[in-house]
Design an enzyme around this catalytic site. Structure first.
Site, PDB file in Angstrom:
ATOM      1  N   MET A  17      30.827  15.779 -24.727  1.00 13.35           N
ATOM      2  CA  MET A  17      31.458  16.810 -23.901  1.00 13.35           C
ATOM      3  C   MET A  17      31.264  16.452 -22.441  1.00 13.35           C
ATOM      4  SD  MET A  17      33.101  19.633 -23.598  1.00 13.35           S
ATOM      5  CE  MET A  17      33.039  20.354 -25.220  1.00 13.35           C
ATOM      6  N   CYS A  18      32.325  16.608 -21.669  1.00 15.31           N
ATOM      7  CA  CYS A  18      32.256  16.291 -20.249  1.00 15.31           C
ATOM      8  C   CYS A  18      32.985  17.361 -19.455  1.00 15.31           C
ATOM      9  CB  CYS A  18      32.907  14.937 -19.961  1.00 15.31           C
ATOM     10  SG  CYS A  18      32.253  13.609 -20.962  1.00 15.31           S
ATOM     11  N   GLY A  19      32.688  17.375 -18.167  1.00  8.07           N
ATOM     12  CA  GLY A  19      33.508  18.126 -17.229  1.00  8.07           C
ATOM     13  C   GLY A  19      34.313  17.109 -16.453  1.00  8.07           C
ATOM     14  N   ALA A  60      31.370  14.829 -15.105  1.00 10.38           N
ATOM     15  CA  ALA A  60      29.974  15.117 -15.439  1.00 10.38           C
ATOM     16  C   ALA A  60      29.808  14.886 -16.942  1.00 10.38           C
ATOM     17  CB  ALA A  60      29.616  16.551 -15.071  1.00 10.38           C
ATOM     18  N   ASN A 113      37.367  13.799 -22.240  1.00 10.40           N
ATOM     19  CA  ASN A 113      36.470  14.844 -22.712  1.00 10.40           C
ATOM     20  C   ASN A 113      36.854  15.138 -24.156  1.00 10.40           C
ATOM     21  OD1 ASN A 113      34.802  17.078 -23.035  1.00 10.40           O
ATOM     22  ND2 ASN A 113      36.312  18.474 -22.183  1.00 10.40           N
TER      23      ASN A 113
END
Length: 590
Positions: A1-3, A54, A79
């Site tokens: 999971m990313c931003g 992120a 993501n």
């Protein structure tokens, strides 16, 4: 999971990019606490780009930094998760797999067509000077879009801030593209499937909101669409085995009777196999560290982690109970699994019961909500079915003061651009539940879950006919109308639930994983007859006919009471919602 974040702007207007990033940076960073990188690029004489990501490390032997670039100057912000299909790999981070695939083709859609799993992405293809972006066909991960025609800028972000006016969710109807050879904002859409009336409505609304014409390109998936209309008119003999069930107030006996039917048993077996596959990959594809131990490991420390790495949002209802029992098969036996149950203090309850002598009784009364009762009851059933597992039932008790504090300081931004009373109540309940801070039952010991993966039961009601309105539609309009309603609900789940829930859960540096919305499971359920999924008729009342196939599966696992719990909306089961309010009204509390 990313931003993930991207801002495109004119060379003489870099301040606009900085302004948008500064509003999003904090919200992006909490989604990916393991690494944050920002990158500026001159894309053409017309456009500059600011890209950031992120990272929440979930795949591969080490953290893969984003934005990722290949040798040809292509850039990827990814993501997502490759949970199955020809691209899925156990030993390589998905980001590298996708970027490598894209590097050796000019046809971006040929790669996206092969992806199986939830994602949102932003991809800059240098050879064509084109920016591609979008969400998977189900829309399981968030992506927001803001177009400012006055300053000629475009912003994409996983999560925003309510000060970013006129931002919208990217609809999960296809992949969008912007040609950066033009000096003006322009958009094209490659539909996932053959455009229908709903697609046209969504595109027209998006064009109006953005004040941009959108060019419709060729469809991406040439196979049969994921969301189909099938088997609308049953023959009486098709329903004979359901109508001939002997009436008994003990629903458990009815379920056991149906399981003796060979065809019913085969369907339950096939659904069980698909759900096991879905849960298995979602609990196994991760680093073997909890959120505390991973910090030590990323700082070059040496640590062996035996803490909980998987949690389940656990109302005690049918959907979450099934996920818990199946997860027990695939989580290492020496690890605990966290069951997270949230309850909200009823307004005014403090004054009514503060004269109680015992503090424990006081707490019990204040948070004695429906989901707390079913949570404890199903926990007892799990102890019987899976006796060798250490289950941590975390009871999260949320005061009105704490709710008001975080609703206005944090949750309002995570929900944005959604803003109804329903979004507020569900979003707040989801945020506090995924924070997973409370006390362990029955020992009453303070505990905060260190897990980084949360299994959610989202999608079960849309697939298996779990809402009361499904019963009403069938009664007044028939099976044809019910099937159409189920298909529409699944098509709309991205805009109603999934983007919002992804933004909320990820704010705690956790990843939500949705086993019921696995592509293979969805395709199977949508291609069986609707009365084989559910039978919400007078013959089978609430707690039996709704989500019938799933209840049969739960009964087969060994659940007794849980298999027949009636559907209860999360916002009412946790007692955060006021039933006198109109759920679709705009909330004045955000």
């Amino acid at each position: 999971m990313c931003g993930i974040f991207c801002s495109l702007y004119q060379p003489d207007n870099s301040s606009e990019s900085s302004k948008q990033w500064n509003m999003c940076k904090d919200m992006i960073a909490t989604r990916g606490p393991d690494h944050l990188t920002e990158k500026y690029m001159s894309l053409s004489h017309n456009w500059h780009g600011y890209f950031a990501a992120a990272i929440l490390w979930m795949q591969g032997p080490r953290t893969t930094i984003q934005p990722s670039m290949d040798d040809n100057g292509n850039l990827l912000l990814w993501n997502g998760d490759l949970f199955s299909g020809c691209l899925a790999r156990d030993d390589v981070c998905d980001t590298n797999v996708i970027l490598d695939e894209l590097q050796f083709t000019t046809n971006v859609m040929s790669v996206l067509r092969k992806i199986e799993g939830p994602y949102s992405l932003i991809y800059y293809q240098k050879s064509s000077n084109t920016l591609y972006f979008g969400r998977d066909i189900i829309g399981r991960h968030s992506l927001l879009l803001k177009v400012d025609n006055e300053v000629n800028s475009l912003t994409l972000t996983s999560v925003a801030n309510k000060r970013m006016k006129e931002i919208v969710e990217v609809p999960a109807i296809g992949i969008f593209a912007m040609n950066l050879n033009s000096s003006k904002i322009n958009l094209a859409c490659y539909p996932w499937k053959e455009p229908d009336l709903r697609f046209t409505d969504v595109i027209e609304a998006l064009e109006t909101n953005l004040n941009v014409d959108i060019d419709i390109k060729e469809i991406i998936l040439d196979a049969r669409p994921l969301l189909t209309n099938l088997h609308l008119h049953p023959d009486p003999k098709d329903l004979q085995y359901l109508e001939s069930v002997p009436y008994n107030k003990d629903f458990s006996e009815t379920l056991h009777y149906l399981l003796e039917n060979r065809e019913v048993n085969e369907r339950v077996k096939r659904l069980t196999e698909l759900l096991h596959q879905s849960v298995k990959v979602r609990v196994k594809k991760k680093p073997n560290y909890c959120k505390d131990c991973i910090r030590i490991m990323l700082n070059d420390g040496n640590v062996t982690c035996a803490h909980s790495k998987v949690g389940i949002l656990f109302s005690g209802g049918l959907d979450s109970a099934i996920l818990a029992a199946i997860a027990d098969r695939y989580v290492p036996k020496d690890e605990s699994i966290d069951l997270i149950n949230v309850a909200f203090e009823k307004p005014g309850s403090r004054q009514k019961i503060n004269h109680a002598n015992d503090e424990g009784d006081n707490v019990t009364q204040k948070y004695d909500v429906p989901d707390r009762k079913t949570g404890r009851q199903t926990y007892s059933e799990l102890l019987r079915i899976c006796p060798n597992r250490k289950w941590n039932l975390i009871e999260c008790n949320i005061t009105q003061a704490e709710l008001q504090l975080y609703r206005t300081s944090r949750i309002c931004d995570l929900l944005y651009p959604l803003c109804t009373i329903l979004d507020e109540s569900l979003g707040c309940a989801m945020w506090f539940a995924s924070r997973a801070k409370g006390v362990l039952y029955p020992i009453n010991e303070t505990y905060e879950s260190p897990c980084r993966i949360l299994l959610l039961g989202i999608g079960a009601d849309e697939l298996f006919g779990g809402y009361m309105r499904h019963r009403t539609i069938l009664k007044h309009k028939g099976w044809d109308a019910l099937v159409q309603e189920l298909n529409i609900e699944l098509a709309r789940i991205s805009e109603r639930n999934l983007g919002r829930d992804d933004r909320v859960v990820s704010d705690h540096g956790k990843q939500s994983r949705l086993p019921y919305l696995d592509e293979h499971l969805v395709k199977y359920v949508q291609n069986i007859k609707p009365w084989e999924r559910c039978y919400p008729t007078e013959k089978m009342p609430t707690g039996l006919g709704d989500k019938l196939l799933l209840r049969l599966l739960a009964c087969n696992i060994g659940f007794q009471s849980t298999a027949n719990f009636p559907k209860r909306a999360f916002q009412f089961g946790s007692r955060i919602a006021n039933g006198r309010e109109n759920a679709n009204d705009v909330s004045n509390r955000l």
